[in-house]
Design an enzyme around this catalytic site. Structure first.
Site, PDB file in Angstrom:
ATOM      1  N   SER A 102     -26.509  -2.077   5.382  1.00  8.95           N
ATOM      2  CA  SER A 102     -27.135  -0.872   4.056  1.00  8.95           C
ATOM      3  C   SER A 102     -27.684  -2.304   3.261  1.00  8.95           C
ATOM      4  O   SER A 102     -26.786  -3.478   3.862  1.00  8.95           O
ATOM      5  CB  SER A 102     -25.233  -0.575   2.721  1.00  8.95           C
ATOM      6  OG  SER A 102     -25.997  -0.600   1.765  1.00  8.95           O
ATOM      7  N   GLY A 103     -29.195  -1.774   3.082  1.00  8.38           N
ATOM      8  CA  GLY A 103     -29.224  -3.290   2.479  1.00  8.38           C
ATOM      9  C   GLY A 103     -28.515  -3.685   0.732  1.00  8.38           C
ATOM     10  O   GLY A 103     -28.385  -4.962   0.749  1.00  8.38           O
ATOM     11  N   CYS A 208     -30.751  -0.779  -6.877  1.00  9.87           N
ATOM     12  CA  CYS A 208     -29.862   0.700  -6.393  1.00  9.87           C
ATOM     13  C   CYS A 208     -30.628   2.010  -6.501  1.00  9.87           C
ATOM     14  O   CYS A 208     -31.270   1.512  -7.494  1.00  9.87           O
ATOM     15  CB  CYS A 208     -29.299  -0.008  -7.024  1.00  9.87           C
ATOM     16  SG  CYS A 208     -27.490   1.315  -5.527  1.00  9.87           S
ATOM     17  N   GLY A 209     -30.101   2.613  -5.909  1.00  5.71           N
ATOM     18  CA  GLY A 209     -30.507   4.183  -5.998  1.00  5.71           C
ATOM     19  C   GLY A 209     -29.971   4.595  -7.399  1.00  5.71           C
ATOM     20  O   GLY A 209     -29.702   5.632  -7.163  1.00  5.71           O
ATOM     21  N   HIS A 210     -28.869   4.346  -7.511  1.00  8.50           N
ATOM     22  CA  HIS A 210     -28.020   4.953  -8.717  1.00  8.50           C
ATOM     23  C   HIS A 210     -27.823   3.849  -9.758  1.00  8.50           C
ATOM     24  O   HIS A 210     -26.843   3.437 -10.432  1.00  8.50           O
ATOM     25  CB  HIS A 210     -26.283   4.877  -8.020  1.00  8.50           C
ATOM     26  CG  HIS A 210     -26.139   5.730  -6.828  1.00  8.50           C
ATOM     27  ND1 HIS A 210     -26.668   5.385  -5.178  1.00  8.50           N
ATOM     28  CD2 HIS A 210     -26.409   7.159  -6.812  1.00  8.50           C
ATOM     29  CE1 HIS A 210     -26.620   6.293  -5.241  1.00  8.50           C
ATOM     30  NE2 HIS A 210     -26.371   6.935  -5.415  1.00  8.50           N
ATOM     31  N   ARG A 245     -37.213   7.945   2.265  1.00 12.03           N
ATOM     32  CA  ARG A 245     -36.637   8.642   0.859  1.00 12.03           C
ATOM     33  C   ARG A 245     -37.440   8.742  -0.202  1.00 12.03           C
ATOM     34  O   ARG A 245     -38.264   8.056  -0.108  1.00 12.03           O
ATOM     35  CB  ARG A 245     -35.561   7.530   1.113  1.00 12.03           C
ATOM     36  CG  ARG A 245     -34.920   7.072  -0.463  1.00 12.03           C
ATOM     37  CD  ARG A 245     -34.124   5.407   0.104  1.00 12.03           C
ATOM     38  NE  ARG A 245     -33.541   5.963  -1.868  1.00 12.03           N
ATOM     39  CZ  ARG A 245     -32.541   4.433  -1.818  1.00 12.03           C
ATOM     40  NH1 ARG A 245     -31.892   4.595  -1.065  1.00 12.03           N
ATOM     41  NH2 ARG A 245     -32.550   4.514  -3.287  1.00 12.03           N
ATOM     42  N   ASN A 428     -26.648  11.018   1.396  1.00  7.47           N
ATOM     43  CA  ASN A 428     -26.206   9.528   1.154  1.00  7.47           C
ATOM     44  C   ASN A 428     -25.245   9.941   0.298  1.00  7.47           C
ATOM     45  O   ASN A 428     -25.162  10.285  -1.255  1.00  7.47           O
ATOM     46  CB  ASN A 428     -26.674   8.655  -0.779  1.00  7.47           C
ATOM     47  CG  ASN A 428     -26.032   7.769  -0.138  1.00  7.47           C
ATOM     48  OD1 ASN A 428     -25.567   7.223  -0.076  1.00  7.47           O
ATOM     49  ND2 ASN A 428     -26.631   6.445  -1.354  1.00  7.47           N
ATOM     50  N   LEU A 429     -23.833   9.813   0.382  1.00 11.93           N
ATOM     51  CA  LEU A 429     -22.876  10.470   0.540  1.00 11.93           C
ATOM     52  C   LEU A 429     -22.473   8.651  -0.679  1.00 11.93           C
ATOM     53  O   LEU A 429     -20.496   8.324  -0.606  1.00 11.93           O
ATOM     54  CB  LEU A 429     -21.773  10.641   1.649  1.00 11.93           C
ATOM     55  CG  LEU A 429     -21.889  11.359   2.121  1.00 11.93           C
ATOM     56  CD1 LEU A 429     -21.284  11.462   4.297  1.00 11.93           C
ATOM     57  CD2 LEU A 429     -21.935  12.850   1.741  1.00 11.93           C
ATOM     58  N   SER A 430     -22.597   8.466  -1.568  1.00  9.84           N
ATOM     59  CA  SER A 430     -22.542   7.763  -2.248  1.00  9.84           C
ATOM     60  C   SER A 430     -21.414   7.106  -2.388  1.00  9.84           C
ATOM     61  O   SER A 430     -20.561   8.090  -3.464  1.00  9.84           O
ATOM     62  CB  SER A 430     -23.654   7.583  -3.153  1.00  9.84           C
ATOM     63  OG  SER A 430     -22.937   5.639  -3.908  1.00  9.84           O
TER      64      SER A 430
END
Length: 542
Positions: A102-103, A208-210, A245, A428-430
């Site tokens: 993970s980045g 970040c994607g969130h 993505r 992504n099971l974030s």
């Protein structure tokens, strides 16, 4: 190889052999769904005069492709999570068939600048490739250590672990332009990655994607990134697995209006009263006049309300209703202009004029933000549109989402597979999701397989390595402070012994016996300095 001083005929023969080899490679079933816009000749002439070696990562890419293919065939899922270090990788390999890097985790724990921070991809571009190399070298070492025991017949079949678990790594948004994407991909391949994912955010404003404030690039610009990743892999002779993505589901900004496929989702001012009065001009003047941050926020809020910022199809619907048109006119427009129609603003304006007899006021430049970015309203269908565009250039598609929403995942999967049947997808099971609030315990247990039934064959918890490490250390530190060695002896060592965890004998786990063997080999069979000789404390565990 061929000498650069060889005859023209010899060099031509070598080039042709490379072209033939590449064309044969590309004809394999592995590439049946992969689109390339260049020829084998274009790749061969860029490989140099020495035939590329087969990188260990290429073997791992082939292994990963086989793993994913089996899951797709069997309706099962490859599930994994982000690994922090070799300890986690060796334990994960006992139960999982892929490893994720993970980045986000690297940003907070492993930046090559040693400067931690949030996931903004502002760490040096070799950070994640470095972590991949760290983990891959550990995998290779533990494999060598085990292989010696297999060859010597000193290990039971039930003890054997496949340490060479394929690694999929975070390529962020490429860390720059296409040359940076090429070099980043090359680094990943050279350092052991079996696969990488790359996203459609801007590299300069990457989040970040969130997080909020996500800005995506035009569709074609990201396609160019994907093409570059594959091109770099082709030059190196790698079977790299590529995951495309999209962050467009919750994107609110767009870097450019250059691609007509994005036009449906761009917001514009619909009130002629703001014509010639860009928001940025107003903000810049206010700054010069000494406005505070609160003042600027108020100015922006009031301007946006006055401008009546909307999508073009919403502007059309409002105009049609104002002109007394019935719903059929709006339906006629929407039948030709929708999230997947890829209709340009010019075509939308022409259709609006045809149906209403007038051109509508719509200006997407006026509301641009402080950074000059366009306002964008993504969503699931926007992600479908983008994934469809990316699919021919990638092995898997992934929509970053804000919630673990099964129905949304289903909508995305059905949208993609309607055009590309059987397309592999990632999810992504974030840990950024509140899983306790999102679903019941029973639903949590079945969520992965339910997604798997939709085609999400590779699923991962990005930061599980970080969270499990944090939880374990917090709990042990608390107990150790209170109970002393009882906390370690009972909560750690005894549990390791009870569960047969190999790390309880950490000298053996670290390869001390393997290294002793090398020392003896170098010294004719004797080594007085052998680490695992008489007196080693690990004998207490026999």
């Amino acid at each position: 190889m061929v000498s650069v001083k060889a005859s023209a005929a010899e060099k031509k023969e070598f080039l042709q052999s490379q072209i033939d080899e590449i064309e044969k490679w590309w004809s394999e079933p592995r590439w049946k769904d992969t689109k390339r816009i260049y020829s084998a000749y274009e790749i061969a002439k860029r490989r140099g005069s020495v035939k590329p070696n087969t990188f260990p990562s290429t073997v791992m890419s082939q292994k990963l492709f086989k793993i994913l293919g089996e899951h797709a065939k069997n309706g099962t899922v490859s599930k994994t999570f982000g690994a922090l270090d070799p300890v986690q990788v060796t334990q994960m390999s006992k139960y999982l068939d892929t490893i994720y890097v993970s980045g986000w985790q690297c940003s907070s724990t492993a930046s090559t600048s040693n400067e931690p921070g949030p996931d903004l991809a502002d760490y040096p571009m070799d950070t994640v490739p470095n972590k991949v190399e760290h983990l891959f070298k550990a995998q290779q070492f533990h494999d060598r250590k085990q292989w010696e025991r297999i060859c010597d017949g000193t290990i039971e079949e039930s003890e054997i672990i496949d340490y060479l678990t394929p690694i999929v790594a975070d390529g962020d948004a490429g860390h720059g332009g296409l040359t940076a994407v090429f070099k980043l991909t090359k680094m990943f391949i050279e350092r052991g990655a079996a696969g990488i994912h790359i996203e459609d955010q801007t590299s300069t404003n990457k989040k970040c994607g969130h997080m909020a404030g996500r800005c995506v690039i035009p569709v074609q610009e990201h396609i160019n990134r994907l093409i570059t990743c594959r091109m770099a892999a082709d030059v190196l002779g790698s079977d790299l697995i590529l995951v495309a993505r999209t962050d467009s589901e919750a994107a609110t900004l767009l870097s450019s209006t250059a691609d007509s496929r994005d036009h449906y989702f761009i917001l514009g001012a619909s009130n002629p009263a703001v014509k010639g009065k860009p928001l940025n001009d107003l903000l810049n003047k206010a700054i010069l006049d000494g406005a505070t941050i609160d003042d600027l926020q108020t100015i922006e809020k009031e301007w946006l309300a006055k401008a009546d910022v909307k999508l073009f199809h919403e502007v059309f619907a409002d105009a049609a209703k104002a002109a007394g048109k019935d719903q059929s006119v709006i339906d006629q427009f929407n039948s030709k202009v929708n999230p997947l129609s890829e209709t340009s603003i010019y075509e939308m304006q022409a259709l609006a004029k045809e149906l209403l007899g007038t051109e509508l006021f719509f200006d997407w430049d006026l509301p641009r933000g402080r950074e000059g970015l366009y306002r964008y309203q993504g969503g699931t269908q926007c992600s479908v549109m983008r994934a469809r565009a990316f699919a021919p250039y990638a092995d898997l598609c992934w929509m970053e989402s804000n919630y673990p929403d099964y129905e949304q995942a289903k909508e995305f999967a059905e949208g993609v597979t309607a055009k590309f049947p059987g397309k592999w997808m990632a999810y992504n099971l974030s840990p950024s999701f509140n899983w306790t609030k999102a679903m019941s315990v029973d639903e949590q247990e079945t969520f992965i397989q339910r997604l798997g039934d939709l085609g999400y064959i590779w699923q991962f918890i990005t930061l599980a390595g970080l969270h499990t490490s944090g939880l374990a250390i917090e709990q042990f530190s608390k107990n150790f402070a209170k109970l002393g060695m009882k906390a370690y002896a009972q909560d750690i060592q005894k549990k390791e012994l009870d569960n047969g965890i190999d790390m309880v004998k950490h000298q053996k786990w670290s390869g001390a016996e393997y290294i002793d063997g090398l020392l003896r080999l170098a010294q004719g069979g004797l080594a007085a300095t052998a680490a695992m000789g008489q007196g080693v404390t690990e004998d207490q565990f026999k």
